[in-house]
Design a protein around this motif. Sequence first.
Motif, PDB file in Angstrom:
ATOM      1  N   THR A 110       0.701  -1.292   0.019  1.00 28.04           N
ATOM      2  CA  THR A 110       0.039   0.056   0.041  1.00 28.04           C
ATOM      3  C   THR A 110       0.798   1.373  -0.014  1.00 28.04           C
ATOM      4  N   GLY A 111       1.848   1.412   0.935  1.00 25.90           N
ATOM      5  CA  GLY A 111       2.795   2.436   0.672  1.00 25.90           C
ATOM      6  C   GLY A 111       3.348   2.685  -0.630  1.00 25.90           C
ATOM      7  N   PHE A 112       3.930   1.699  -0.990  1.00 26.21           N
ATOM      8  CA  PHE A 112       4.699   1.722  -2.337  1.00 26.21           C
ATOM      9  C   PHE A 112       3.700   2.223  -3.402  1.00 26.21           C
ATOM     10  N   GLY A 113       2.600   1.457  -3.473  1.00 27.02           N
ATOM     11  CA  GLY A 113       1.540   1.414  -4.611  1.00 27.02           C
ATOM     12  C   GLY A 113       0.960   2.844  -4.615  1.00 27.02           C
ATOM     13  N   ALA A 114       0.720   3.284  -3.372  1.00 27.06           N
ATOM     14  CA  ALA A 114       0.092   4.545  -3.390  1.00 27.06           C
ATOM     15  C   ALA A 114       0.970   5.759  -3.853  1.00 27.06           C
ATOM     16  N   ILE A 171       2.360   9.835  -7.654  1.00 32.07           N
ATOM     17  CA  ILE A 171       3.423  10.554  -8.603  1.00 32.07           C
ATOM     18  C   ILE A 171       3.186  10.486 -10.074  1.00 32.07           C
ATOM     19  N   ALA A 172       2.718   9.153 -10.503  1.00 34.14           N
ATOM     20  CA  ALA A 172       1.942   9.365 -11.731  1.00 34.14           C
ATOM     21  C   ALA A 172       0.865   9.922 -12.163  1.00 34.14           C
ATOM     22  N   GLY A 173      -0.055  10.045 -11.118  1.00 31.14           N
ATOM     23  CA  GLY A 173      -1.327  10.881 -11.588  1.00 31.14           C
ATOM     24  C   GLY A 173      -1.147  12.396 -11.444  1.00 31.14           C
ATOM     25  N   TYR A 174      -0.061  12.588 -10.621  1.00 24.66           N
ATOM     26  CA  TYR A 174       0.194  14.210 -10.339  1.00 24.66           C
ATOM     27  C   TYR A 174       0.908  14.851 -11.564  1.00 24.66           C
ATOM     28  N   HIS A 175       1.895  14.152 -12.295  1.00 25.34           N
ATOM     29  CA  HIS A 175       2.700  14.767 -12.983  1.00 25.34           C
ATOM     30  C   HIS A 175       2.193  14.390 -14.563  1.00 25.34           C
ATOM     31  N   ARG A 176       1.577  13.474 -14.586  1.00 25.93           N
ATOM     32  CA  ARG A 176       0.809  12.911 -15.915  1.00 25.93           C
ATOM     33  C   ARG A 176       2.026  12.936 -17.168  1.00 25.93           C
ATOM     34  N   GLY A 177       1.433  13.088 -18.322  1.00 26.36           N
ATOM     35  CA  GLY A 177       2.597  13.227 -19.460  1.00 26.36           C
ATOM     36  C   GLY A 177       3.299  11.991 -19.718  1.00 26.36           C
ATOM     37  N   VAL A 208       5.024   6.245 -18.689  1.00 21.84           N
ATOM     38  CA  VAL A 208       6.065   5.238 -18.501  1.00 21.84           C
ATOM     39  C   VAL A 208       5.644   4.367 -17.020  1.00 21.84           C
ATOM     40  N   MET A 209       5.149   5.341 -16.007  1.00 23.01           N
ATOM     41  CA  MET A 209       4.980   4.677 -14.732  1.00 23.01           C
ATOM     42  C   MET A 209       3.743   3.600 -14.957  1.00 23.01           C
ATOM     43  N   MET A 210       2.864   3.914 -15.790  1.00 21.75           N
ATOM     44  CA  MET A 210       1.900   3.332 -15.823  1.00 21.75           C
ATOM     45  C   MET A 210       1.728   1.858 -16.642  1.00 21.75           C
ATOM     46  N   ARG A 250      -2.872   2.021  -9.435  1.00 24.01           N
ATOM     47  CA  ARG A 250      -3.663   2.206 -10.418  1.00 24.01           C
ATOM     48  C   ARG A 250      -4.921   3.062  -9.818  1.00 24.01           C
ATOM     49  N   LEU A 251      -5.371   2.397  -8.633  1.00 25.13           N
ATOM     50  CA  LEU A 251      -6.613   3.067  -7.959  1.00 25.13           C
ATOM     51  C   LEU A 251      -6.110   4.454  -7.323  1.00 25.13           C
TER      52      LEU A 251
END
Length: 308
Positions: free
Chosen positions: A116-120, A125-131, A136-138, A183-184
Amino acid sequence: MSDIKSDASNGAGSAGESVDKGQQLTQFQLVWRRFRRHRAAMFSLVVLVALTLFAFALPLVWPYDHGVYREIAGNQSPSWQHPFGTTNQGQDVFAQTMRGAQQSLKVALTVSVMATGFGALWGAIAGYHRGRIDAVMMRVTEIFLIIPLLVAVAALGGNLTGGTTWYAVALIIGLFSWASIARLVRGSVLSLREQEFIEAARASGASASWIILRHLLPNAAGPIIVAATLLIAIAVQVEAALSFLGFGIQPPDISLGKMVEGARTAAFTRPWLFYPPGLIIVAICLAINFIGDGLRDALDPRQTISRR
């Protein structure tokens, strides 16, 4: 403003509603009030607490542990001295069941916290930066999502000497369990990052790491908590399956899955060896799932809240 936002704006009660001479309920009190109304979740919480005490507290006063005792006669049926009977080798099954529940719960809690800690953090980070960063992260997340969890953990655990210890098993399971959480959280952050309080934080010069840790993750705490709770049940099942298949915790230690595997041929001839660990696995998983349902209902901001 950056904490979990109050649901008072949903029309459930005016700002003037209070409890006991003007004292308003806190967010935690509101969530706890909702959770208490979920009878199955409350009963499951009692069951989980009882199982936790059974696994961690009762062994401190029980005269036997999970090891072999020469003075214990083998293959005894249940009695007052040995409530779950004994094995052929002279092991107290009641003590083994307590040890197995303890190891399974330790694995499950470690997996839940770690994944949970790592996944959150990854999803935020992925959702905030987008682009490109998000893309890549997704893609990495999707790779971990499509890998069969049980097969991957069994393959990796089977090639590691340390895989026979509970913490190594927890580490391996957690390594392949964080992707769904990521992903959540990413989905929640994508909507939260457009809110006015995030824009205000950016305008005030807050760094990306500050916004993620101080604003986005706290406001996505609801789904994170529910997912972390349900991950405990998943980890219990995976650990039990690994031990049953021979890739999990190994002797001289014991786990619930290993106990079920060792007694699979005695389900009808000596049921006291087979059913206690199996029923505890079922009880833990059911309790966790009902608690997760209760938390989901309690943390759902779309529900009506009464502040009185």
